[in-house]
Enzyme design. Structure first.
Site, short mmCIF file in Angstrom:
data_model
loop_
_atom_site.label_atom_id
_atom_site.label_comp_id
_atom_site.label_asym_id
_atom_site.label_seq_id
_atom_site.Cartn_x
_atom_site.Cartn_y
_atom_site.Cartn_z
N TYR A 19 32.26 53.11 38.87
CA TYR A 19 33.23 52.10 38.44
C TYR A 19 32.61 50.70 38.53
O TYR A 19 32.68 49.91 37.59
CB TYR A 19 34.50 52.19 39.30
CG TYR A 19 35.47 51.07 39.04
CD1 TYR A 19 36.23 51.05 37.87
CD2 TYR A 19 35.63 50.03 39.95
CE1 TYR A 19 37.12 50.02 37.62
CE2 TYR A 19 36.52 49.00 39.70
CZ TYR A 19 37.26 49.01 38.54
OH TYR A 19 38.13 47.97 38.29
N GLU A 41 46.29 49.28 38.13
CA GLU A 41 46.28 48.10 39.02
C GLU A 41 47.65 47.92 39.66
O GLU A 41 47.75 47.58 40.84
CB GLU A 41 45.85 46.84 38.27
CG GLU A 41 44.40 46.81 37.87
CD GLU A 41 43.41 46.69 39.03
OE1 GLU A 41 43.82 46.48 40.18
OE2 GLU A 41 42.20 46.80 38.77
N TRP A 49 42.02 50.00 46.14
CA TRP A 49 41.62 50.41 44.80
C TRP A 49 40.93 51.77 44.86
O TRP A 49 41.07 52.60 43.96
CB TRP A 49 40.71 49.36 44.16
CG TRP A 49 40.22 49.82 42.82
CD1 TRP A 49 38.93 50.08 42.48
CD2 TRP A 49 41.01 50.08 41.66
NE1 TRP A 49 38.88 50.50 41.16
CE2 TRP A 49 40.14 50.51 40.65
CE3 TRP A 49 42.38 50.01 41.39
CZ2 TRP A 49 40.59 50.87 39.37
CZ3 TRP A 49 42.82 50.36 40.13
CH2 TRP A 49 41.94 50.78 39.13
#
Length: 187
Positions: A19, A41, A49
């Site tokens: 990522y 998000e 996250w």
């Protein structure tokens, strides 16, 4: 060779490294990914996250590949299935927000806008490249405040300024890679 990455990237998690290296701070113009990331998000609110990233594949399956048309038609039975799915964050407000966001997204499309057009006009089509000393990135900015407020007016949920700034980083509207990061050096 010792590749240096941003200090926040968990080097023990291959998903996180991928990522960081291939998505975060990289301009995204794909509608499905933009819609997915907006919802992920929002799902992250109050969590890490990494938690969401580790569940990303499950989210894609659970939310029909982030097909907004399908999500906008979810009924109570589908919501119950989602809330029983251990592969996603089973939070009623966050699930409802994704469904609501699909409807808001479809209204945006009815107004003749794509998420790509809508979002990137805030930065004149060019990512903002920041140089924060010692990786001291802000949690929000005046621009994320403005976008957050506008998304809220358009009916989107879980789009507070902090969430929007993280979204801007995730879709490459903002490039906040550390000074020593290999991704910054690739520019």
């Amino acid at each position: 060779m010792n590749d240096i990455r941003c200090t926040w990237a968990n080097m023990a998690n291959p998903r996180y490294i991928a990522y960081h290296d291939h998505e975060w701070g990289v301009p995204c113009h794909d509608e499905t990914t933009l819609f997915e990331m907006l919802n992920l998000e929002g799902a992250q609110a109050g969590l890490s996250w990494e938690t969401i990233l580790n569940k990303r594949d499950n989210y894609r399956v659970a939310f029909d590949g982030w097909n907004a048309g399908k999500i906008a038609r979810y009924d109570d039975a589908k919501v119950a299935d989602l809330l029983a799915n251990p592969g996603i964050v089973r939070n009623r407000l966050k699930v409802a927000a994704a469904i609501n966001n699909a409807r808001a997204y479809l209204r945006l499309r009815d107004d003749g806008l794509t998420l790509d057009d809508y979002l990137w006009r805030f930065v004149d089509g060019q990512p903002i490249v920041n140089d924060w000393p010692d990786g001291a990135r802000p949690a929000r900015t005046d621009l994320s405040d403005r976008i957050s407020k506008d998304l809220g007016k358009r009916g989107f949920k879980f789009v507070g300024s902090t969430i929007v700034y993280a979204y801007m980083q995730g879709i490459g509207m903002v490039d906040d890679h550390d000074r020593a990061c290999l991704c910054r050096r690739r520019r």
